[in-house]
Design an enzyme around this catalytic site. Structure first.
Site, mmCIF file in Angstrom:
data_model
loop_
_atom_site.group_PDB
_atom_site.id
_atom_site.type_symbol
_atom_site.label_atom_id
_atom_site.label_comp_id
_atom_site.label_asym_id
_atom_site.label_seq_id
_atom_site.Cartn_x
_atom_site.Cartn_y
_atom_site.Cartn_z
ATOM 1 N N HIS A 198 0.825 -1.210 0.000
ATOM 2 C CA HIS A 198 0.000 0.000 0.000
ATOM 3 C C HIS A 198 0.866 1.270 0.000
ATOM 4 C CE1 HIS A 198 -3.644 2.370 1.216
ATOM 5 N NE2 HIS A 198 -2.714 3.150 1.715
ATOM 6 N N GLU A 199 1.770 1.356 0.974
ATOM 7 C CA GLU A 199 2.563 2.594 1.111
ATOM 8 C C GLU A 199 3.511 2.782 -0.076
ATOM 9 O OE1 GLU A 199 1.602 4.747 3.213
ATOM 10 O OE2 GLU A 199 0.322 3.434 4.405
ATOM 11 N N GLU A 224 -4.986 7.824 -2.716
ATOM 12 C CA GLU A 224 -5.421 6.572 -2.119
ATOM 13 C C GLU A 224 -5.776 5.554 -3.204
ATOM 14 O OE1 GLU A 224 -4.686 6.516 0.877
ATOM 15 O OE2 GLU A 224 -5.501 4.546 1.359
ATOM 16 N N HIS A 228 1.727 4.581 -2.733
ATOM 17 C CA HIS A 228 1.748 6.047 -2.561
ATOM 18 C C HIS A 228 3.094 6.618 -3.031
ATOM 19 C CE1 HIS A 228 -1.951 6.868 -0.414
ATOM 20 N NE2 HIS A 228 -1.687 6.001 0.547
HETATM 21 ZN ZN ZN Z 1 -2.959 5.235 1.982
#
Ligand code: ZN
Length: 499
Positions: A263-264, A293, A267
């Protein structure tokens, strides 16, 4: 002054403000990762001072005059003009706030963060409640200064996802409620997938070794990225070539660190793949919180939870944990990591119930700013909503109202973008799959091909275009929540044999 002279001033101003931004970003990362807490008061006071200086730079009347002239100057190229326009709009939002109040709010939010952390550790909402109340009152006042027709809470929503109104979110969450709550109820009664093997001892040392391999698969390169550990994983950056992520290791479950890493890094990749010409400028930022997101969730869920992703990665994970996973099949692993069901903690929630966690926060925020809900007894309101929508309730407030950091710093209107991001991601993935054999790429270790698609269609633009424009460019159609809900219904009906 000529256009050239104005542009020179603009560029010098950009450099000056980016230096302050970099300092504040690094101090912020440091505070959340390794800084000793006893230094908080000293550090917070100086951080507030630096924020005040940046505020002065951003609202300097001389530069605002330059921005005002340049934004309508036909001799300025389109990219630069767009950046100037965005700075000018941002400055107008800030200008209306007296500097002393701005600094006071920075100080308040720092103290409020410390109180939230203490409250969470001591599992006592009453430690945080007075700060939450002050933060809300302060935000009402600060947003009240804005010359805007929008209701207070809508001004906040607009800061995180420009153009999204309460009516849009109401419609979005109504669709989520209508289509997902019945499905969640069915799954709650369905046979649970076997997942005991996930909850055993998983040495953190060994998990870190697997993470190193995973980071390579994800193309998170040490030349531009660094991963640390925090209680609440996040990503921050100073420029396209300095992106920091964090993760959290649980000694009795490997899944949390794996998916927070994917997830990170999603980003971080978004920031890293922006057109380098925009570095140090507002155009290098992501378009909006929802768009940011969407990129992390696309990586985490729409790539990271697929069979193809794990065809490549599961044998590698098994090598690190032969005792725990040696006899587990890929199919068993896939069912376990995609298991859905009501849970208390948002960051640990599955894809299906996740938007319901957000729905609850959205309803509370709306109530806090309309005056229908107060901070007193908010922990009980929180629990009642969890009981109503998910059928469960937190006994410990650190797993209830104190679980998220956002409200401590006055970030209201931010949560809804998380759910919106998942929905955007469904539509982007749908388009990516039309252009690219995603499963083949993932199974062959070519995650980079998916990242290339994102760079080409989304990342490189930074915030040169707005979310609606990028959605149309990348997918050929306007945003449609049904692509997201169809995806969830299809995936979970299949996984739970409900069809
Ligand atoms: Zn996030």
């Amino acid at each position: 002054m000529t256009t050239e002279e104005r542009l020179k001033q603009y560029e010098e101003w950009l450099f000056r403000r980016s230096a302050y931004q970099m300092a504040l970003s690094i101090i912020g990362i440091d505070k959340l990762t390794v800084a000793p807490p006893a230094g908080n008061a000293y550090r917070d006071a100086r951080t507030a001072y630096l924020s005040g200086e940046l505020f002065s730079i951003d609202t300097d009347p001389a530069i605002l005059e330059v921005l005002k002239e340049l934004k309508d100057d036909p001799a300025v190229d389109a990219d630069t003009a767009k950046g100037i326009q965005l700075y000018y709009e941002e400055a107008q939002k800030r200008l209306c706030i007296p500097k002393a109040e701005y600094i006071a709010f920075e100080e308040l939010s720092n103290r409020s963060y410390d109180a939230w952390l203490e409250a969470k550790q001591k599992k006592d909402y009453s430690i945080f409640e007075p700060y939450l109340k002050q933060v809300i009152e302060a935000q009402k006042k600060l947003y009240g200064y804005r010359d805007s027709e929008l209701p207070l809470y809508e001004r906040m929503l607009d800061d995180y996802e420009p153009g999204m109104r309460i009516a849009d979110y109401d419609a979005f969450f109504a669709a989520v409620k209508e289509r997902l709550l019945p499905l969640i109820a069915k799954i709650r009664d369905a046979e649970k997938p076997e997942d005991d093997f996930l909850y055993q001892e998983y040495s953190v040392e060994e998990q870190k070794k697997f993470t190193d391999e995973l980071l390579q698969y994800l193309r998170f390169d040490p030349s531009w990225g660094y991963q640390n550990e925090t209680e609440h994983p996040f990503t921050s950056w100073t420029c396209e070539n300095d992106c920091r992520t964090t993760t959290k290791y649980l000694p009795d479950n490997p899944v949390s660190a794996i998916f927070s890493t994917v997830h990170e890094v999603g980003h971080a990749t978004y920031e890293h793949q922006c057109d380098p010409r925009y570095d140090g400028m507002i155009l290098s930022d992501g378009i909006s919180s929802g768009m940011h997101e969407s990129q992390s969730r696309l990586c985490e869920n729409y790539l990271g939870r697929t069979d193809a992703f794990w065809e490549y990665n599961f044998p590698r994970l098994q090598k690190h944990f032969p005792e725990q996973l040696g006899s587990v099949t890929l199919a068993q692993w896939m069912r376990a990591v995609n298991a859905a069901g009501p849970s208390l903690v948002r960051t640990e929630a599955d894809e299906l119930t996740y938007p319901v966690h957000i729905l609850i926060r959205y309803e509370i925020e709306k109530g806090l700013f309309s005056g229908e809900i107060s901070t007193e007894g908010l922990d009980k309101v929180w629990n009642a909503k969890y009981r109503e929508y998910l059928g469960i309730e937190a006994e410990d407030p650190s797993e209830g109202i104190l679980q998220d950091v956002h409200w401590s710093g006055g970030s209201f209107g931010y949560f809804p973008t998380y759910a919106l991001g998942s929905a955007f991601a469904a539509q982007f993935t749908d388009a990516m799959r039309r252009d690219l054999d995603v499963d083949k790429a993932l199974a062959e270790g070519r995650y980079d091909l998916c990242m290339d698609w994102l760079k080409e269609h989304i990342h490189r633009y930074g915030c040169r275009y707005n979310a609606k424009e990028v959605m149309l460019k990348a997918t050929g159609k306007p945003f449609d929540v049904n692509i997201y809900l169809d995806y969830l219904e299809d995936k979970y009906s299949r996984l739970y044999g409900l069809k």
